[in-house]
Design a protein around this motif. Structure first.
Motif, PDB file in Angstrom:
ATOM      1  N   MET A 195       0.851  -1.198   0.000  1.00  0.00           N
ATOM      2  CA  MET A 195       0.000   0.000   0.000  1.00  0.00           C
ATOM      3  C   MET A 195       0.882   1.243   0.000  1.00  0.00           C
ATOM      4  SD  MET A 195      -3.148   1.014   2.526  1.00  0.00           S
ATOM      5  CE  MET A 195      -2.196   0.794   4.016  1.00  0.00           C
ATOM      6  N   SER A 196       0.602   2.170  -0.892  1.00  0.00           N
ATOM      7  CA  SER A 196       1.359   3.402  -1.016  1.00  0.00           C
ATOM      8  C   SER A 196       0.526   4.572  -0.523  1.00  0.00           C
ATOM      9  CB  SER A 196       1.747   3.641  -2.479  1.00  0.00           C
ATOM     10  OG  SER A 196       2.507   2.563  -2.979  1.00  0.00           O
ATOM     11  N   LYS A 197       1.208   5.600  -0.005  1.00  0.00           N
ATOM     12  CA  LYS A 197       0.542   6.835   0.388  1.00  0.00           C
ATOM     13  C   LYS A 197       0.623   7.799  -0.790  1.00  0.00           C
ATOM     14  CE  LYS A 197       0.585  10.549   3.833  1.00  0.00           C
ATOM     15  NZ  LYS A 197       1.275  11.069   5.048  1.00  0.00           N
ATOM     16  N   ILE A 198      -0.535   8.125  -1.350  1.00  0.00           N
ATOM     17  CA  ILE A 198      -0.626   8.961  -2.537  1.00  0.00           C
ATOM     18  C   ILE A 198      -1.380  10.235  -2.192  1.00  0.00           C
ATOM     19  CG2 ILE A 198      -1.286   9.075  -4.961  1.00  0.00           C
ATOM     20  CD1 ILE A 198       0.614   6.766  -4.312  1.00  0.00           C
ATOM     21  N   VAL A 199      -0.819  11.382  -2.509  1.00  0.00           N
ATOM     22  CA  VAL A 199      -1.538  12.647  -2.392  1.00  0.00           C
ATOM     23  C   VAL A 199      -2.291  12.886  -3.694  1.00  0.00           C
ATOM     24  CG1 VAL A 199      -1.333  15.150  -2.165  1.00  0.00           C
ATOM     25  CG2 VAL A 199       0.096  13.643  -0.758  1.00  0.00           C
ATOM     26  N   VAL A 200      -3.572  13.221  -3.588  1.00  0.00           N
ATOM     27  CA  VAL A 200      -4.367  13.621  -4.752  1.00  0.00           C
ATOM     28  C   VAL A 200      -4.770  15.067  -4.563  1.00  0.00           C
ATOM     29  CG1 VAL A 200      -6.441  13.231  -6.131  1.00  0.00           C
ATOM     30  CG2 VAL A 200      -5.223  11.280  -5.129  1.00  0.00           C
ATOM     31  N   VAL A 251     -10.817   9.645  -8.989  1.00  0.00           N
ATOM     32  CA  VAL A 251      -9.446   9.177  -8.810  1.00  0.00           C
ATOM     33  C   VAL A 251      -9.225   8.702  -7.387  1.00  0.00           C
ATOM     34  CG1 VAL A 251      -7.025   9.904  -8.787  1.00  0.00           C
ATOM     35  CG2 VAL A 251      -8.510  10.568 -10.685  1.00  0.00           C
ATOM     36  N   VAL A 252      -9.698   9.473  -6.412  1.00  0.00           N
ATOM     37  CA  VAL A 252      -9.564   9.068  -5.013  1.00  0.00           C
ATOM     38  C   VAL A 252     -10.260   7.731  -4.768  1.00  0.00           C
ATOM     39  CG1 VAL A 252     -10.252   9.634  -2.637  1.00  0.00           C
ATOM     40  CG2 VAL A 252      -9.272  11.404  -4.116  1.00  0.00           C
ATOM     41  N   GLU A 253     -11.477   7.602  -5.265  1.00  0.00           N
ATOM     42  CA  GLU A 253     -12.230   6.357  -5.082  1.00  0.00           C
ATOM     43  C   GLU A 253     -11.475   5.165  -5.669  1.00  0.00           C
ATOM     44  OE1 GLU A 253     -16.653   4.487  -6.193  1.00  0.00           O
ATOM     45  OE2 GLU A 253     -15.966   6.356  -7.128  1.00  0.00           O
ATOM     46  N   ASP A 254     -10.901   5.348  -6.854  1.00  0.00           N
ATOM     47  CA  ASP A 254     -10.188   4.262  -7.517  1.00  0.00           C
ATOM     48  C   ASP A 254      -8.933   3.871  -6.739  1.00  0.00           C
ATOM     49  OD1 ASP A 254      -9.741   2.773 -10.324  1.00  0.00           O
ATOM     50  OD2 ASP A 254      -7.830   3.607  -9.667  1.00  0.00           O
ATOM     51  N   LEU A 255      -8.170   4.836  -6.284  1.00  0.00           N
ATOM     52  CA  LEU A 255      -6.950   4.528  -5.537  1.00  0.00           C
ATOM     53  C   LEU A 255      -7.259   3.825  -4.222  1.00  0.00           C
ATOM     54  CD1 LEU A 255      -4.880   7.780  -6.149  1.00  0.00           C
ATOM     55  CD2 LEU A 255      -4.407   5.510  -7.082  1.00  0.00           C
ATOM     56  N   ALA A 261      -9.871   1.982  -3.645  1.00  0.00           N
ATOM     57  CA  ALA A 261     -10.350   0.636  -3.982  1.00  0.00           C
ATOM     58  C   ALA A 261      -9.208  -0.303  -4.326  1.00  0.00           C
ATOM     59  CB  ALA A 261     -11.329   0.711  -5.160  1.00  0.00           C
ATOM     60  N   HIS A 262      -8.067   0.249  -4.753  1.00  0.00           N
ATOM     61  CA  HIS A 262      -6.910  -0.575  -5.094  1.00  0.00           C
ATOM     62  C   HIS A 262      -5.878  -0.608  -3.970  1.00  0.00           C
ATOM     63  CE1 HIS A 262      -8.686  -0.343  -9.118  1.00  0.00           C
ATOM     64  NE2 HIS A 262      -7.980  -1.423  -9.384  1.00  0.00           N
ATOM     65  N   GLY A 263      -6.289  -0.253  -2.767  1.00  0.00           N
ATOM     66  CA  GLY A 263      -5.473  -0.481  -1.588  1.00  0.00           C
ATOM     67  C   GLY A 263      -4.494   0.604  -1.219  1.00  0.00           C
ATOM     68  N   HIS A 264      -4.562   1.747  -1.881  1.00  0.00           N
ATOM     69  CA  HIS A 264      -3.645   2.826  -1.542  1.00  0.00           C
ATOM     70  C   HIS A 264      -4.190   3.656  -0.386  1.00  0.00           C
ATOM     71  CE1 HIS A 264      -1.036   2.157  -4.977  1.00  0.00           C
ATOM     72  NE2 HIS A 264      -2.112   2.060  -5.747  1.00  0.00           N
ATOM     73  N   SER A 265      -3.303   4.258   0.357  1.00  0.00           N
ATOM     74  CA  SER A 265      -3.651   5.282   1.333  1.00  0.00           C
ATOM     75  C   SER A 265      -3.640   6.618   0.615  1.00  0.00           C
ATOM     76  CB  SER A 265      -2.643   5.280   2.479  1.00  0.00           C
ATOM     77  OG  SER A 265      -2.864   6.379   3.342  1.00  0.00           O
ATOM     78  N   GLY A 293     -19.152  10.661  -0.177  1.00  0.00           N
ATOM     79  CA  GLY A 293     -18.661   9.683  -1.124  1.00  0.00           C
ATOM     80  C   GLY A 293     -17.171   9.722  -1.366  1.00  0.00           C
ATOM     81  N   LEU A 294     -16.448  10.695  -0.813  1.00  0.00           N
ATOM     82  CA  LEU A 294     -15.018  10.780  -1.072  1.00  0.00           C
ATOM     83  C   LEU A 294     -14.266   9.638  -0.410  1.00  0.00           C
ATOM     84  CD1 LEU A 294     -12.869  12.490  -2.501  1.00  0.00           C
ATOM     85  CD2 LEU A 294     -12.593  13.788  -0.389  1.00  0.00           C
ATOM     86  N   GLY A 295     -14.711   9.218   0.777  1.00  0.00           N
ATOM     87  CA  GLY A 295     -14.122   8.048   1.415  1.00  0.00           C
ATOM     88  C   GLY A 295     -12.894   8.319   2.244  1.00  0.00           C
TER      89      GLY A 295
END
Length: 284
Positions: free
Chosen positions: A1-6, A17-21, A23-27, A44-46
């Motif tokens: 799991m990677s920490k990604i800033v959006v 994009v946030v939802e997709d990341l 859902a694929h296990g990223h922080s 809905g942002l999650g």
């Protein structure tokens, strides 16, 4: 799991994009200049929304602390929303600050939203050839497009200094499923959407492109056209070109409704495979 800033996480594309990341296990650290800060403040942002003004370098640097990569979507998203000078100045400042902060923070990857407008849109002056690909660049006709061309130059130079790969996504006109109800209204006049060669892209495919670009085997700074596999029209691409741009040379024979914004390089390098079309939502 990677920490990604959006960045731009509260925008139409950013939310997907946030939802997709996630859902694929990223922080994900979701940030935007607009919205209510705090936990689940955007329905809905999650993930919590962090409010930051990226025209301020200090805030851009702080936002990126501890992250492995950034998906930078925050910009004024189109010409005509603000005065030309404001559009150029804000976008250029945000891009420069995020790129320089990524270098200073030691990020491993920068993915960012460039634009189809860098290719010559709107095509009031016909393109030199079609399908239009990455080599039809730079041809800015607005300060918005110019801010993206400057961003691509910044990416190239900062990547060269730092060794951090920068992936620019030249996004077409982004649609979400709710937008597709308007599509039949485009069909009566082929000239109405000639401005981008009848292109579009589904936000879910943009999200996939962003995720793929985070791990694609690239070095330096590179940019890719990101569009749907088809046009937004219910007429063949060859017919559209014959009617609207009869003097524009075609680089190859066109197949059915295929996009006239060439996505072959994104397919080959990023593994981009657009999976969504207005045809899944509207009868043609």
């Amino acid at each position: 799991m990677s920490k990604i800033v959006v960045t731009g996480a509260n925008g139409k594309t950013g939310r997907v994009v946030v939802e997709d990341l996630l859902a694929h296990g990223h922080s994900v650290v979701a940030t935007d200049a607009v919205g209510a800060a705090g936990h689940l403040s955007v329905p809905g942002l999650g993930t919590p929304l962090l409010i930051a003004d990226l025209t301020d370098y200090g805030q851009a640097f702080e936002v990126l602390q501890g992250a492995e990569a950034v998906v930078h979507l925050a910009n004024i998203p189109a010409p005509g929303m603000y005065t030309p000078a404001v559009t150029f100045n804000r976008n250029s400042a945000m891009n420069a600050n995020v790129f320089l902060a990524a270098q200073a923070a030691g990020l491993r990857r920068v993915v960012w939203s460039s634009s189809e407008t860098t290719l010559g849109l709107p095509f009031d002056t016909p393109p030199r050839y079609a399908p239009v690909d990455e080599e039809h660049f730079p041809f800015p006709t607005t300060t918005y497009a110019l801010s993206k061309v400057v961003g691509e130059t910044l990416a190239r130079e900062i990547s060269g200094w730092s060794g951090v790969p920068f992936v620019g996504l030249r996004l077409s006109n982004v649609h979400v499923p709710e937008d597709y109800a308007a599509v039949p209204g485009y069909w009566a006049d082929a000239h109405a959407r000639k401005w981008n060669l009848w292109g579009y892209v589904d936000a879910r495919d943009v999200a996939a492109a962003c995720r793929l670009a985070l791990d694609a085997p690239v070095e330096g700074a590179s940019s890719y056209v990101i569009a749907a596999a088809d046009t937004i029209m219910n007429r063949s691409s060859a017919e559209l070109m014959r009617e609207v741009f009869p003097d524009v040379p075609l680089t190859r024979e066109l197949d059915g409704f295929e996009t006239l914004l060439a996505i072959g390089r994104a397919r080959e390098v990023l593994g981009y495979a657009p999976a969504h079309s207005w045809r899944d939502h509207v009868d043609s």
